[in-house]
Write a protein that holds these residues in place. Structure first.
Motif, short mmCIF file in Angstrom:
data_model
loop_
_atom_site.label_atom_id
_atom_site.label_comp_id
_atom_site.label_asym_id
_atom_site.label_seq_id
_atom_site.Cartn_x
_atom_site.Cartn_y
_atom_site.Cartn_z
N GLU A 170 0.81 -1.22 0.00
CA GLU A 170 0.00 0.00 0.00
C GLU A 170 0.84 1.27 0.00
OE1 GLU A 170 -3.18 0.24 2.90
OE2 GLU A 170 -3.02 -1.92 3.22
N ARG A 171 1.97 1.23 0.69
CA ARG A 171 2.76 2.46 0.84
C ARG A 171 3.31 2.91 -0.50
NH1 ARG A 171 5.65 -1.50 3.54
NH2 ARG A 171 7.61 -2.08 2.53
N THR A 172 3.50 4.20 -0.62
CA THR A 172 3.95 4.80 -1.88
C THR A 172 5.39 5.30 -1.80
OG1 THR A 172 3.04 6.94 -1.23
CG2 THR A 172 1.59 5.48 -2.51
N VAL A 173 6.10 4.88 -0.80
CA VAL A 173 7.49 5.28 -0.59
C VAL A 173 8.38 4.66 -1.67
CG1 VAL A 173 9.44 5.08 1.00
CG2 VAL A 173 7.14 5.52 1.89
N LEU A 174 9.22 5.48 -2.30
CA LEU A 174 10.21 4.96 -3.24
C LEU A 174 11.48 4.53 -2.52
CD1 LEU A 174 10.00 7.54 -6.18
CD2 LEU A 174 8.95 5.25 -6.03
N SER A 175 11.90 5.34 -1.56
CA SER A 175 13.07 5.00 -0.75
C SER A 175 12.96 5.70 0.58
CB SER A 175 14.38 5.38 -1.45
OG SER A 175 14.53 6.77 -1.50
N GLU A 176 13.66 5.15 1.55
CA GLU A 176 13.63 5.71 2.90
C GLU A 176 14.98 5.47 3.56
OE1 GLU A 176 10.59 5.34 6.58
OE2 GLU A 176 11.24 3.46 5.70
N ARG A 177 15.44 6.48 4.24
CA ARG A 177 16.68 6.37 5.00
C ARG A 177 16.43 6.88 6.41
NH1 ARG A 177 21.19 8.00 0.54
NH2 ARG A 177 20.60 6.31 -0.83
N ILE A 178 16.84 6.11 7.37
CA ILE A 178 16.76 6.54 8.77
C ILE A 178 18.18 6.75 9.24
CG2 ILE A 178 15.99 5.96 11.08
CD1 ILE A 178 13.82 4.20 9.79
N CYS A 179 18.45 7.95 9.72
CA CYS A 179 19.82 8.34 10.06
C CYS A 179 19.89 8.82 11.51
CB CYS A 179 20.28 9.48 9.15
SG CYS A 179 20.05 9.16 7.38
N LYS A 180 21.01 8.54 12.14
CA LYS A 180 21.28 9.07 13.47
C LYS A 180 22.27 10.21 13.30
CE LYS A 180 22.75 7.95 18.07
NZ LYS A 180 23.15 6.96 19.04
N ASP A 181 21.97 11.34 13.91
CA ASP A 181 22.85 12.50 13.81
C ASP A 181 24.16 12.19 14.51
OD1 ASP A 181 24.11 15.12 14.40
OD2 ASP A 181 22.27 15.92 13.52
N HIS A 182 25.24 12.34 13.80
CA HIS A 182 26.57 12.03 14.33
C HIS A 182 26.97 12.99 15.46
CE1 HIS A 182 30.64 10.37 14.06
NE2 HIS A 182 31.08 11.61 14.20
N ASP A 183 26.49 14.22 15.40
CA ASP A 183 26.93 15.26 16.33
C ASP A 183 25.93 15.61 17.42
OD1 ASP A 183 29.38 15.64 14.91
OD2 ASP A 183 28.22 16.71 13.38
N LYS A 184 24.69 15.15 17.30
CA LYS A 184 23.66 15.47 18.29
C LYS A 184 23.13 14.17 18.89
CE LYS A 184 21.85 19.52 15.84
NZ LYS A 184 20.63 20.05 15.21
N PRO A 185 23.42 13.91 20.13
CA PRO A 185 22.93 12.66 20.75
C PRO A 185 21.41 12.57 20.71
CG PRO A 185 24.53 13.77 22.17
CD PRO A 185 24.22 14.71 21.04
N ASP A 186 20.93 11.35 20.47
CA ASP A 186 19.50 11.04 20.47
C ASP A 186 18.71 11.81 19.43
OD1 ASP A 186 19.91 9.23 22.56
OD2 ASP A 186 19.48 10.73 24.09
#
Length: 96
Positions: free
Chosen positions: A31-47
């Motif tokens: 159902e979803r229409t997402v072509l691509s997705e990236r989940i990233c953690k900020d290297h310089d800002k905790p959490d």
């Protein structure tokens, strides 16, 4: 025209966000229409995390946003985040 949504949020409980995301993936299969997705953690800002989601168009993004599972993950993420998320809605005008 391509469309990208960027969501930035902070949480000290990323494991719960990951569980919510896995459920969303299962609930929106086919159902979803997402072509691509990236989940990233900020290297310089905790959490601090950034989710970058690409769609074929703004209309496709809105279809995805209207899925019941998308509303559920948004509610769940709000419950485990340390504050309100920041959103950016971007029309792709050039991609090389």
């Amino acid at each position: 025209m391509g469309f990208i949504q960027v969501l930035e949020f902070t949480t000290s409980n990323y494991d719960e966000v990951d569980k919510l995301h896995e459920k969303w993936l299962a609930d929106t299969e086919g159902e979803r229409t997402v072509l691509s997705e990236r989940i990233c953690k900020d290297h310089d800002k905790p959490d601090t995390y950034v989710i970058i989601v690409e769609f074929a168009s703004y209309d496709e993004a809105m279809k995805n946003n209207e899925l019941p599972a998308t509303a559920r993950i948004a509610e769940g993420m709000a419950a485990v985040s340390d504050g309100p998320p920041a959103f950016r809605n971007l029309d792709v005008i050039r991609s090389d």
